[in-house]
Design a protein around this motif. Structure first.
Motif, mmCIF file in Angstrom:
data_model
loop_
_atom_site.group_PDB
_atom_site.id
_atom_site.type_symbol
_atom_site.label_atom_id
_atom_site.label_comp_id
_atom_site.label_asym_id
_atom_site.label_seq_id
_atom_site.Cartn_x
_atom_site.Cartn_y
_atom_site.Cartn_z
ATOM 1 N N THR A 49 3.902 -28.692 -2.594
ATOM 2 C CA THR A 49 3.118 -29.195 -1.457
ATOM 3 C C THR A 49 4.029 -29.918 -0.464
ATOM 4 O O THR A 49 3.924 -29.729 0.748
ATOM 5 N N GLU A 73 -6.186 -30.067 -2.944
ATOM 6 C CA GLU A 73 -6.282 -31.507 -2.646
ATOM 7 C C GLU A 73 -7.145 -31.754 -1.415
ATOM 8 O O GLU A 73 -7.174 -30.939 -0.485
ATOM 9 N N ASP A 130 -2.345 -23.820 0.360
ATOM 10 C CA ASP A 130 -1.950 -24.546 -0.859
ATOM 11 C C ASP A 130 -3.208 -24.844 -1.677
ATOM 12 O O ASP A 130 -4.018 -25.659 -1.275
HETATM 13 MG MG LIG Z 1 0.749 -29.325 -4.860
#
Ligand SMILES: [Mg+2]
Ligand SMILES: Nc1ncnc2c1ncn2[C@@H]1O[C@H](COP(=O)(O)OP(=O)(O)OP(=O)(O)O)[C@@H](O)[C@H]1O
Length: 235
Positions: A49, A73, A130
Motif C-alpha cells: 500500500t 482499508e 488496492d
Molecule cells: Mg496494504
C-alpha cells in the motif's frame, strides 16, 4: 530510418512515468509505461500500500491527477497512514487533484465499469487498486472470480494511465498472486518480500516481469523508513 527510430525511442522515454521510489526507475528502464498495468505483489506488511501511495504522491507533485481505489482499508485509514510519511493527500482532495474511492467488496457488482468510468470522468493519470485479493471474499466460484478480475484488468487497458494493482501472496506460496490470473494479464509484476535470515528479517524487491522493456531481474534490498520505501542498492 535511424532518425525515425531515435524519435520513437525519445517518445517512449517521454512516456515513462516515475515510480516515486528512489532507486526503482533505473531497474525498470526509466519508469512505468503509460497504458500499462502493473501488479505489486507480496506478503502482508511488505509495503504494498505504501509503494502505491508513494507512486500517487509523486504524480501529485508533478501535477498529475490520481485515484486510489481502496477495496480493503477505509479511506481515512489510508490517508492517516500516508500522513505519517508527510504525504498530505487531503490537500489534493480539496484541490480536486486526488480522489480516494472505497468500494465495499460485497457491492462489487460491476466494479470494472465503475472504475473505468470514474477514471475517465476524473481525468486521472495514475491509478491504484488496492487490493485484488478481496475478490476471493466476494466470489464463491473460482471461475467467476477469475472472470471478474480478468474483466477489470481488460477495462483498464487503453485509458492513457499507469495502473498499479496490489495482490497479497500467502506466506510460503509459489504463486505471484492469490488467484493466478493477475500476473498473466498485467504488463509488469514487482514482488515485495520479507525473508528471514537467522531470525533477522530482510526486505527485497524483484521485477519479475516487465513487457516491452529491458529490466533488472535480481533481488534488490529495500527499506521502509519515515521517508517511505527506498531501494538500498541498485547496480
Ligand atoms: Mg496494504
Ligand atoms: N516509519 C516506518 N519505518 C519503518 N517501517 C515502517 C514505517 N511505517 C510503516 N512501516 C512498515 O510498513 C509496513 C506497512 O506497509 P503497508 O501497509 O504498505 O504493507 P502492505 O503490504 O500493504 O500490508 P497489508 O498486507 O496489510 O495490506 C508495516 O508493516 C511496517 O513494517
Amino acid at each position: 530510418m535511424a532518425a525515425s527510430k531515435s524519435k520513437e525511442t525519445a517518445k517512449r522515454e517521454a512516456d515513462r512515468v516515475s515510480s516515486g521510489i528512489p532507486g526503482l526507475d533505473k531497474l525498470i528502464g526509466g519508469g512505468y509505461i503509460v497504458n500499462d498495468i502493473y501488479l505489486v505483489t507480496g506478503g502482508t506488511g511488505t509495503g504494498k500500500t505504501l509503494f502505491c501511495c508513494q507512486f500517487l504522491w509523486e504524480g501529485l507533485q508533478k501535477g498529475e491527477k490520481s485515484i486510489f481505489f481502496s477495496l480493503e482499508e477505509l479511506p481515512d485509514d489510508v490517508l492517516h497512514d500516508a500522513a505519517v510519511f508527510g504525504w498530505d493527500f487531503q490537500k489534493y482532495i480539496s484541490s480536486g487533484m486526488f480522489s480516494i474511492e472505497y468500494q465495499d467488496p460485497f457491492e462489487m457488482v460491476d466494479i470494472a465499469s465503475m472504475v473505468r468510468e470514474k477514471i475517465q470522468k476524473f481525468g486521472a493519470k495514475r491509478i491504484v487498486i488496492d487490493s485484488t485479493s478481496i475478490f476471493g471474499m466476494v466470489f464463491e466460484k473460482e471461475h467467476e472470480l477469475r472472470k471478474s478480475l480478468y474483466n477489470l484488468i481488460k477495462q483498464l487497458k487503453g485509458i492513457d494511465c499507469v495502473v498499479l494493482m496490489t495482490a497479497e501472496v500467502v506466506e510460503g506460496s509459489k504463486g505471484l498472486s492469490r488467484y493466478g490470473v493477475e500476473e498473466f494479464v498485467v504488463d509488469g509484476v514487482i514482488t515485495l518480500a520479507s525473508t528471514n535470515v537467522g531470525g533477522e528479517f530482510f526486505l527485497n524487491l524483484q521485477v519479475k516481469k516487465m513487457r516491452r522493456t529491458p529490466h533488472e531481474k535480481g533481488l534488490y534490498p529495500y527499506e521502509i523508513s519515515t521517508k517511505g520505501i527506498e531501494i538500498l542498492s541498485s547496480k
